[in-house]
Write an enzyme that holds these catalytic residues in place. Structure first.
Site, PDB file in Angstrom:
ATOM      1  N   GLU A 236       0.848  -1.184   0.000  1.00  0.00           N
ATOM      2  CA  GLU A 236       0.000   0.000   0.000  1.00  0.00           C
ATOM      3  C   GLU A 236       0.887   1.240   0.000  1.00  0.00           C
ATOM      4  OE1 GLU A 236      -2.492   0.529   3.507  1.00  0.00           O
ATOM      5  OE2 GLU A 236      -2.351   2.678   3.102  1.00  0.00           O
TER       6      GLU A 236
ATOM      7  N   SER B 283      -3.417   6.008   0.196  1.00  0.00           N
ATOM      8  CA  SER B 283      -4.752   5.809   0.696  1.00  0.00           C
ATOM      9  C   SER B 283      -5.474   7.130   0.456  1.00  0.00           C
ATOM     10  CB  SER B 283      -4.662   5.499   2.192  1.00  0.00           C
ATOM     11  OG  SER B 283      -5.818   4.874   2.654  1.00  0.00           O
TER      12      SER B 283
ATOM     13  N   ARG C  74       7.895   2.650   0.764  1.00  0.00           N
ATOM     14  CA  ARG C  74       7.297   1.568  -0.028  1.00  0.00           C
ATOM     15  C   ARG C  74       7.444   1.820  -1.521  1.00  0.00           C
ATOM     16  NH1 ARG C  74       2.018   0.135   3.753  1.00  0.00           N
ATOM     17  NH2 ARG C  74       3.282  -0.246   5.618  1.00  0.00           N
TER      18      ARG C  74
END
Length: 422
Positions: A347, A350, A389
RNA sequence: GGGGAGGUCGCAUAGUGGCCUAGUGCGGCGGUUUGCUAAACCGCUACAGGGGCAACCCUGUCGAGGGUUCGAAUCCCUCCCUCCCCGCCA
């Protein structure tokens, strides 16, 4: 915070929606009980205050004498009564506010029911769960071999879940931040640089408190808290303001480090840089009218997806179900990128429309028309993107059989023209 | 860190216990007048909460919170912020 008027007028609807998150209906009844008690006491105390104001005014015009003294004595008694009732009202209001602050936002009709993240439907995908033609390495091996990350030094300085970036590792992160910011400027966002520590109230406004108290760093002496995301300071930029409709929408982008204790996920993702106590993020934040906020959510999502697309990373977008959606959000998309070394989707963004949830907590309003009553506006937030990430995905997708890493083309100008990290 | 001056309605200012229902000017909105514009004149000019079908009425808010008083923008205490001077310093 939910709209008190909605709770008052449609308590059953509110309970039914909250039940999808296993929230006890008693919490709603508690709010209603506070509300009723508050109005009852308010009526009493306001009547007394009106009386005192009128009599006090009369006293000022009276000649000294027994009649005047009698009125003063009477008002002294009324004053005591007012003080007691005021205290009562304040206690009720605090109780009501605390109860309101505990209630999560209601979901948008699109949000599906589901127990946890495994129930989030994938609604869009570009690229696939590819495998490489050679044995793909996880980023912690690649980065250590190439001298990009120093895990032990991070531990030496600050303990576990901290790391040091070095050389082209540090530069890759800085280049990515710079590129992301520039991309969002082109997409119509105004760059903002905020404090990385905030007052407690600011964390209540964005909804991190009360829920994430244990996950936040704070300085007892100053009462300041380290931000866990740029969303926190951005929410309160215009708190207590009344914006004009012609100022909207306001789109901001901010780079900040983020600090999280991650006590809630102790033991998860301990290898590599996927989940650290400190990480960098570029965050988009929107202030919009209620009419336009869902159109804005689609822009937000598409702007975040564009980051992954231009970096050449396989990505997919999920719609979060009731079991996974955040406390303040009415509707959330998660964007995940594929990391072939670890063999998992990560992820990296968001994107949420929290509607007026944060605006009510931050007392953030706008005037729809000149002369019209102020209304709470809608706010949206979305990462674009989370750095570690994104860096993981870059390293793992662009790794070569010889252990070197190609630099994605869009980042090369930001890396001084470096094409390969070896 | 020490000393001083301040924080009043969008902005600027007046207001040292009851005549403040916070005045005045500017800006803004509406109107009158007008060939058009301007000027002039008139009116409006916050937010929250409570009551009422409504017109409307009431309560609170003068940086924040306490206190004194029948009554506080005004007096007292604590805190926050801004400006000036001095000292110290990455």
């Amino acid at each position: 915070m939910l709209d008190l008027k909605l709770i008052r007028e449609q308590p059953d609807y509110v309970k039914q929606q909250l039940a999808r998150f296993a929230v006890e209906p008693a919490l709603v009844d508690q709010v209603l009980a506070f509300d009723e008690a508050r109005r009852q006491q308010l009526r009493k105390v306001e009547d007394l205050k009106a009386q005192r104001n009128a009599v006090s005014k009369a006293i000022s015009k009276m000649a000294p004498g027994p009649e005047r003294e009698a009125q003063i004595a009477a008002m002294r008694a009324v004053g005591a009564e007012i003080a007691a009732l005021d205290k009562d009202v304040a206690a009720i209001e605090e109780g009501q506010r605390n109860a309101m602050l505990e209630l999560r936002n209601l979901p948008h009709p699109d949000v599906p029911d589901g127990a946890d993240d495994s129930a989030n439907p994938v609604i869009y995908q570009e690229g696939e769960e590819r495998t490489l033609s050679f044995a793909a390495q996880p980023h912690w091996e690649l980065a250590e071999q190439l001298g990009m990350i120093h895990f032990e030094q991070g531990v030496k300085l600050a303990g576990s879940r901290f790391y040091v970036l070095r050389g082209l590792g540090a530069r890759l992160q800085r280049a990515t931040i710079q590129w992301l910011l520039d991309l969002h400027l082109r997409q119509g966002y105004t760059e903002v640089y905020t404090p990385f520590v905030v007052k407690e109230q600011v964390l209540w406004a964005s909804g991190q408190l009360p829920k994430f108290r244990d996950n936040l760093y704070r300085d007892e002496e100053s009462g300041l808290w380290l931000v866990p995301t740029a969303e926190v300071p951005l929410t309160s930029l215009y708190s207590d303001d009344i914006l004009n409709a012609d100022q909207l929408p306001i789109y901001h982008v901010a780079y900040t480090p983020c600090f999280r204790k991650e006590q809630l996920s102790a033991g998860r993702d301990v290898r590599g840089i996927k989940r650290g106590h400190q990480f960098d993020k570029v965050e988009m934040y929107m202030f919009e009218t209620p009419e336009r906020s869902y159109a804005a959510l689609e822009k937000l999502r598409s702007d975040a997806e564009e980051c992954a697309r231009l970096l050449g990373l396989p990505f997919r977008t999920k719609l979060l179900c009731t079991g996974d959606i955040g406390f303040g959000s009415a509707k959330t998309y998660d964007i995940e990128v594929w990391a072939p070394g670890q063999g998992e989707w990560l992820e990296v963004s968001s994107c949420s429309n929290v509607e007026a949830f944060q605006a009510r907590r931050a007392n953030l309003r706008y005037r729809p028309e000149p002369g019209a009553k102020p209304e709470f506006l809608h706010t949206l937030n979305g990462s674009g993107l989370g750095l570690p990430r994104t860096i993981i995905a870059i390293m793992e997708n662009y790794q070569q059989a010889d252990g070197s890493i190609l630099v994605p083309e869009v980042l090369r100008p930001y890396m001084g023209g470096v094409e390969v990290i070896r």
